[in-house]
Design a protein around this motif. Structure first.
Motif, PDB file in Angstrom:
ATOM      1  N   TYR A   1      -0.984 -12.622 -14.242  1.00 44.00           N
ATOM      2  CA  TYR A   1      -1.588 -11.694 -14.913  1.00 44.00           C
ATOM      3  C   TYR A   1      -2.960 -11.624 -15.250  1.00 44.00           C
ATOM      4  CZ  TYR A   1       3.336 -11.018 -16.565  1.00 44.00           C
ATOM      5  OH  TYR A   1       4.730 -10.676 -16.452  1.00 44.00           O
TER       6      TYR A   1
ATOM      7  N   ASP B   1      -6.065  -7.134 -18.094  1.00 38.71           N
ATOM      8  CA  ASP B   1      -5.547  -5.722 -18.153  1.00 38.71           C
ATOM      9  C   ASP B   1      -3.891  -5.869 -18.095  1.00 38.71           C
ATOM     10  OD1 ASP B   1      -7.859  -4.610 -18.231  1.00 38.71           O
ATOM     11  OD2 ASP B   1      -8.156  -4.358 -16.026  1.00 38.71           O
ATOM     12  N   ASP B   2      -3.361  -6.952 -17.369  1.00 42.30           N
ATOM     13  CA  ASP B   2      -1.713  -6.849 -17.400  1.00 42.30           C
ATOM     14  C   ASP B   2      -1.399  -7.271 -18.822  1.00 42.30           C
ATOM     15  OD1 ASP B   2      -1.727  -6.459 -14.690  1.00 42.30           O
ATOM     16  OD2 ASP B   2      -2.262  -8.361 -14.290  1.00 42.30           O
TER      17      ASP B   2
ATOM     18  N   GLU C   1      -2.742  -6.748 -21.737  1.00 43.92           N
ATOM     19  CA  GLU C   1      -2.882  -5.631 -22.432  1.00 43.92           C
ATOM     20  C   GLU C   1      -1.551  -4.816 -22.478  1.00 43.92           C
ATOM     21  OE1 GLU C   1      -6.523  -3.089 -23.622  1.00 43.92           O
ATOM     22  OE2 GLU C   1      -6.677  -3.767 -21.507  1.00 43.92           O
ATOM     23  N   GLN C   2      -1.140  -4.807 -21.296  1.00 49.21           N
ATOM     24  CA  GLN C   2       0.319  -3.875 -21.296  1.00 49.21           C
ATOM     25  C   GLN C   2       1.539  -4.521 -21.795  1.00 49.21           C
ATOM     26  OE1 GLN C   2       0.069  -0.664 -19.811  1.00 49.21           O
ATOM     27  NE2 GLN C   2      -2.188  -1.241 -20.009  1.00 49.21           N
TER      28      GLN C   2
END
Length: 61
Positions: free
Chosen positions: A6, A9-10, A12-13
């Motif tokens: 991760y 950005d990952d 954050e999702q």
């Protein structure tokens, strides 16, 4: 073995809050991450275990 990594950005999702708060959590090591240069990475297993261990707790940083 799952080799998924991760990125910030990952993450954050995954987490339901903003990037600023996520960065503060990473910088304080409140969530399990590894700092590589200026970037933070983690793995699904680390995040899952951390969520189980911290279920119901208040995370302060």
């Amino acid at each position: 073995m799952d080799n998924t990594i991760y990125t910030l950005d990952d993450l954050e999702q995954i987490f339901p809050f903003g990037r600023s708060k996520l960065l503060k959590l990473c910088q304080s090591r409140a969530i399990p991450v590894i700092k590589v240069g200026k970037d933070y990475i983690s793995s699904p297993a680390l995040i899952h275990r951390w969520m189980l261990e911290n279920d119901g707790k208040e995370i302060l940083f």
